[in-house]
Design an enzyme around this catalytic site. Structure first.
Site, PDB file in Angstrom:
ATOM      1  N   THR A  49       4.438  -7.247   9.087  1.00  0.00           N
ATOM      2  CA  THR A  49       4.424  -8.201   7.874  1.00  0.00           C
ATOM      3  C   THR A  49       6.078  -8.691   7.714  1.00  0.00           C
ATOM      4  O   THR A  49       6.801  -7.579   7.949  1.00  0.00           O
ATOM      5  CB  THR A  49       3.944  -7.375   6.425  1.00  0.00           C
ATOM      6  OG1 THR A  49       4.701  -6.227   6.378  1.00  0.00           O
ATOM      7  CG2 THR A  49       2.372  -7.212   6.798  1.00  0.00           C
ATOM      8  N   GLY A  75      -1.315 -12.623   7.215  1.00  0.00           N
ATOM      9  CA  GLY A  75      -2.347 -13.685   7.242  1.00  0.00           C
ATOM     10  C   GLY A  75      -1.639 -14.967   7.976  1.00  0.00           C
ATOM     11  O   GLY A  75      -0.546 -14.928   8.408  1.00  0.00           O
ATOM     12  N   GLY A  77      -0.577 -11.460  13.879  1.00  0.00           N
ATOM     13  CA  GLY A  77      -0.044 -12.185  12.857  1.00  0.00           C
ATOM     14  C   GLY A  77      -0.952 -13.361  12.559  1.00  0.00           C
ATOM     15  O   GLY A  77      -0.704 -14.288  13.199  1.00  0.00           O
ATOM     16  N   GLY A  78      -1.596 -13.228  11.509  1.00  0.00           N
ATOM     17  CA  GLY A  78      -2.400 -14.645  11.030  1.00  0.00           C
ATOM     18  C   GLY A  78      -3.591 -14.897  11.926  1.00  0.00           C
ATOM     19  O   GLY A  78      -3.929 -16.059  12.044  1.00  0.00           O
ATOM     20  N   CYS A  92       9.343   0.887   8.746  1.00  0.00           N
ATOM     21  CA  CYS A  92       9.168   1.489   7.408  1.00  0.00           C
ATOM     22  C   CYS A  92      10.764   2.000   6.950  1.00  0.00           C
ATOM     23  O   CYS A  92      11.620   2.217   7.695  1.00  0.00           O
ATOM     24  CB  CYS A  92       8.347   2.644   7.401  1.00  0.00           C
ATOM     25  SG  CYS A  92       7.650   3.198   8.936  1.00  0.00           S
ATOM     26  N   ILE A 104       0.860  -1.133  -0.011  1.00  0.00           N
ATOM     27  CA  ILE A 104       0.003   0.194   0.068  1.00  0.00           C
ATOM     28  C   ILE A 104       0.946   1.129   0.059  1.00  0.00           C
ATOM     29  O   ILE A 104       0.579   2.193  -0.775  1.00  0.00           O
ATOM     30  CB  ILE A 104      -0.846  -0.083   1.211  1.00  0.00           C
ATOM     31  CG1 ILE A 104      -1.760  -1.177   1.390  1.00  0.00           C
ATOM     32  CG2 ILE A 104      -1.676   1.417   1.343  1.00  0.00           C
ATOM     33  CD1 ILE A 104      -2.605  -1.655   0.379  1.00  0.00           C
TER      34      ILE A 104
HETATM   35  C1  LIG Z   1      -3.114  -3.993   3.974  1.00  0.00           C
HETATM   36  C2  LIG Z   1      -2.223  -4.012   5.098  1.00  0.00           C
HETATM   37  C3  LIG Z   1      -1.867  -2.590   5.436  1.00  0.00           C
HETATM   38  C4  LIG Z   1      -1.201  -2.512   6.745  1.00  0.00           C
HETATM   39  N1  LIG Z   1      -0.783  -1.243   7.276  1.00  0.00           N
HETATM   40  C5  LIG Z   1      -0.029  -1.051   8.360  1.00  0.00           C
HETATM   41  C6  LIG Z   1       0.200  -0.121   8.747  1.00  0.00           C
HETATM   42  O1  LIG Z   1      -0.031   0.959   7.997  1.00  0.00           O
HETATM   43  N2  LIG Z   1       0.996   0.080   9.964  1.00  0.00           N
HETATM   44  C7  LIG Z   1       1.408  -0.925  10.490  1.00  0.00           C
HETATM   45  O2  LIG Z   1       2.071  -0.819  11.640  1.00  0.00           O
HETATM   46  N3  LIG Z   1       1.149  -2.057  10.000  1.00  0.00           N
HETATM   47  C8  LIG Z   1       0.468  -2.265   8.890  1.00  0.00           C
HETATM   48  N4  LIG Z   1       0.077  -3.526   8.500  1.00  0.00           N
HETATM   49  C9  LIG Z   1       0.511  -4.859   9.083  1.00  0.00           C
HETATM   50  C10 LIG Z   1      -0.603  -5.422  10.185  1.00  0.00           C
HETATM   51  O3  LIG Z   1      -0.916  -4.373  11.129  1.00  0.00           O
HETATM   52  C11 LIG Z   1      -0.096  -6.600  10.852  1.00  0.00           C
HETATM   53  O4  LIG Z   1       0.956  -6.222  11.622  1.00  0.00           O
HETATM   54  C12 LIG Z   1       0.199  -7.616   9.812  1.00  0.00           C
HETATM   55  O5  LIG Z   1      -0.811  -7.587   8.979  1.00  0.00           O
HETATM   56  C13 LIG Z   1      -0.044  -8.959  10.718  1.00  0.00           C
HETATM   57  O6  LIG Z   1      -1.257  -9.270  11.129  1.00  0.00           O
HETATM   58  P1  LIG Z   1      -2.194  -9.864  10.286  1.00  0.00           P
HETATM   59  O7  LIG Z   1      -1.665 -11.404   9.859  1.00  0.00           O
HETATM   60  O8  LIG Z   1      -3.528 -10.477  11.163  1.00  0.00           O
HETATM   61  O9  LIG Z   1      -2.787  -9.339   9.091  1.00  0.00           O
HETATM   62  C14 LIG Z   1      -0.767  -3.772   7.474  1.00  0.00           C
HETATM   63  C15 LIG Z   1      -1.058  -5.097   6.729  1.00  0.00           C
HETATM   64  C16 LIG Z   1      -1.876  -5.192   5.773  1.00  0.00           C
HETATM   65  C17 LIG Z   1      -2.208  -6.474   5.330  1.00  0.00           C
END
Ligand SMILES: Cc1cc2nc3c(=O)[nH]c(=O)nc-3n(C[C@H](O)[C@H](O)[C@H](O)COP(=O)(O)O)c2cc1C
Ligand SMILES: Cc1cc2nc3c(=O)[nH]c(=O)nc-3n(C[C@H](O)[C@H](O)[C@H](O)COP(=O)(O)OP(=O)(O)OC[C@H]3O[C@@H](n4cnc5c(N)ncnc54)[C@H](O)[C@@H]3O)c2cc1C
Ligand code: FES
Lengths: 275, 308
Positions: B196, B220, B247-248, B131, B72
């Site tokens: 991620t 995921g 995370g997932g 970042c 993104i």
């Molecule tokens: C589309 C998308 C956008 C994300 N944007 C951010 C963000 O702006 N800041 C951040 O710290 N993490 C961001 N993340 C990471 C998530 O907060 C999270 O740490 C990561 O996706 C793992 O969790 P999940 O598996 O439940 O998605 C983003 C993840 C996704 C998929």
């Protein structure tokens, strides 16, 4: 900034019927609480693959029709093309399958106040929501000419009821297996002149939409476009579905699941759209 | 027997331990169409930067087995518009809010923290240091102990102790415990684990990377074992630091896994994309599972895997 469709709900619905139409599948879903608020142009999002699915993301489909069914209540109909793992799973389901449904989502086709002359231009399954729109336009006294294009005859979506609704249907196929060989834009200018078209609605692949918009712009005819961008959520929370659009004199990346899919063609910054 | 489902992160109490993950709920408005935001432990907002950003070109997303890649590129309106519109709106929802910030330089982290001082309705600041650092050839802040520390120090000094600081770390490092130590020493009150993992998908038809930005962040269930491991390792070394795990997590069982590894709260990201009610369904299931295990307080379940 626009907000999420205020009619949007999340529910579990039942697949009532699934039937093959050409290369597409016609699905009827029970969608209590969703169908009632749906307008032509809105879409729904489905979870696919069941509870332990490895497919985490929503699949979105335009609402072909929404209606009250005498025995099943509020139902939504979809026209689904197989184009990957999720849609393959969906069309392999049998009647009775329960599906998590979110909708109605996105913007709808704005309807003209006066009984004007309208062209609807659909490509592939993109024709589906335009026939529902045509019903509404006809109810307002509009003349509606349909131009339906596809790669080949089995991908032309032009149902009998739909054909009866509109004043004329012109079919084009790339291979000439149905209708006129060529593209929708090969026949559009002539129809615009002949029927004195005041307004165009289109839905289909991005390249087609752009070509239609070129014609609409050159003739200064208002054009409502239903765009298709890859979506992960469909509800405005992931920012994957963005399209460059004019906002004032600036180009902004706008979420098409919230501010679209139906957009005024004039607002799209086509030159900056990724290809 | 009733369950005390509340959790405490760096001295701040949250009514339950299920949060949204940054970037996976925008600023909460869309999800509020489906349930009241006050049902959540907290809304964690999308990482906000100093200036408006249009993000990366499309395609920005690819679905992968049990996950997705995203690039993104931190699209957002910038901190001023965020405070004026998103935060102001969140303040009307009587929900707890954690604001996530992201900078391109150490100074930007400081400026963002300064801008948030005195704002109402914020429970904590999550500092996304996963970042690229513009001043350091795009090297990710949290992948280098020196810059990870510098970013958190800048936030701490400029925040003046007003809100707790949660440092969000990248799992793309050799030793996440070492980075955790740096940010804790720099003044982080808690850690968010994990962001991620960097990945790539190549389209077999075009033989080009599928994402316009070439690489993207993997999220995921595909990354859940990495998250569980990272949380477990950090909890082992720092028994009292607050940990927001993520995370997932798709089901209540997954959330329990992170809790048992040591998470005081669990953020839900990608799961919301395929079902906007996921956060609520996971919250309810977690509550049931914890009671089934015989706990009367959620906090007693945190880190239990270390004792068994
Ligand atoms: C589309 C998308 C956008 C994300 N944007 C951010 C963000 O702006 N800041 C951040 O710290 N993490 C961001 N993340 C990471 C998530 O907060 C999270 O740490 C990561 O996706 C793992 O969790 P999940 O598996 O439940 O998605 C983003 C993840 C996704 C998929
Ligand atoms: C507003 C809108 C309306 C649509 N209406 C219809 C319709 O009526 N009938 C129909 O057959 N298809 C429609 N589509 C396209 C449909 O969403 C995709 O074909 C479908 O998501 C592909 O899923 P898959 O699992 O088969 O493919 P995969 O490639 O495995 O999908 C992976 C991920 O990418 C997303 N994705 C991939 N291609 C598209 C695409 N073209 N558009 C949006 N997301 C995509 C999926 O949602 C999923 O999250 C519409 C798309 C949009 C944006
Ligand atoms: S598809 Fe997620 S924001 Fe539009």
């Amino acid at each position: 900034m626009r907000q999420i469709n205020k009619a949007a709900r999340h529910t579990t619905g039942r697949l009532l019927s699934i039937r093959k139409v050409g290369t597409y599948f016609h699905l009827v879903l029970q969608a209590e609480g969703i169908a009632e608020g749906a307008k032509p142009g809105n879409f729904i999002a489905l979870s696919v693959g069941g509870d332990q699915s490895s497919m985490l993301l929503h699949r979105v489909f335009a609402i072909y029709r929404s209606r009250q069914d005498p025995s099943h209540g509020a139902v939504i109909e979809l026209i689904v093309a197989r184009s990957g793992k999720g849609s393959d799973w969906l069309v392999a389901q049998s009647e009775g399958t329960l599906l998590k449904i979110t909708g109605p989502l996105g913007t709808s086709f704005p309807l003209p106040a006066d009984p004007v002359n309208v062209a609807i231009v659909g490509g592939g399954y993109g024709a589906a929501p335009l026939f529902d729109l045509a019903d509404h336009l006809k109810a307002r006294g509009c003349r509606v000419d349909a131009i339906i294009g596809a790669a080949t005859s089995s991908k032309v979506f032009a149902p009998l009821e739909g054909k009866r609704t509109v004043n004329s249907v012109t079919v084009t196929t790339d291979d000439g297996s149905a209708g006129i060989q060529g593209r929708v834009t090969d026949v559009l200018p002539e129809i615009i002149t002949r029927q004195r078209i005041d307004l165009i609605y289109s839905c289909g692949p991005m390249a087609m939409l752009r070509a239609v918009d070129d014609i609409a712009r050159s003739l200064s005819i208002p054009h409502q476009v239903s765009v298709e961008e890859a979506m992960a959520c469909g509800v405005g929370i992931c920012m994957t579905c963005v399209l460059p659009m004019m906002r004032g004199d600036k180009v902004k990346m706008v979420r098409t699941c919230i501010e679209g899919p139906v957009i005024d063609g004039e607002e799209i910054a086509w030159d900056e759209v990724a290809r | 027997m009733t369950l005390d489902f509340s959790t405490t992160i760096a001295g701040v109490r949250f009514k339950n331990p299920i949060f949204t993950a940054s970037g996976c709920a925008a600023s909460g408005k869309e999800l509020s169409q489906f349930f009241p935001l006050k049902e959540l432990g907290a809304v964690v907002t999308k990482s906000i930067m100093l200036k408006a950003r249009s993000g990366r070109p499309t395609p920005r997303m690819a679905e992968t087995p049990s996950g997705m890649l995203n690039s993104i590129g931190l699209q957002g309106p910038g901190i001023d518009a965020f405070i004026e519109e998103d935060l102001a709106w969140l303040q009307t929802q009587s929900c707890d809010v954690i604001v996530s910030i992201a900078g391109e330089t150490v100074d930007e982290y400081g400026a963002l923290a300064r801008r948030l001082r005195g704002q109402r309705g914020i429970k904590a600041i999550e500092v996304n240091i996963s970042c690229p650092n513009v001043a350091n050839r795009g090297q990710v802040f949290s992948c280098d102990p020196v810059t990870a520390r510098a970013a958190i120090e800048a936030v701490r000094i400029n925040l003046g102790g007003e809100f707790p600081i949660i440092a969000k770390l990248s799992p793309d490092v050799t030793d996440i415990v070492a980075i955790a130590r740096e940010v804790i020493e720099a003044g982080a009150d808690g850690l968010a684990l994990i962001n991620t993992l960097l990945g790539m998908v190549i389209n077999p038809k075009t033989l080009r990377p599928h994402l316009a930005g070439k690489t993207g962040g993997l999220s995921g269930p595909a990354i859940r074992p990495v998250a569980v491991r990272a949380i477990f390792q950090v909890r082992e070394r720092f028994p009292s630091v607050a940990i927001v795990g993520m995370g997932g997590v798709v089901h209540g069982e997954d959330a329990l896994e992170l809790v048992a590894a040591g998470a005081d709260a669990v953020s839900i990201g990608t799961a919301s994309f395929g079902n906007p009610m996921s956060v609520i369904e996971i919250r309810d299931r977690l509550s049931t599972l914890i009671q089934d295990h015989g706990f009367t307080r959620f906090s007693d379940a945190v880190g239990v895997a270390h004792e068994r």
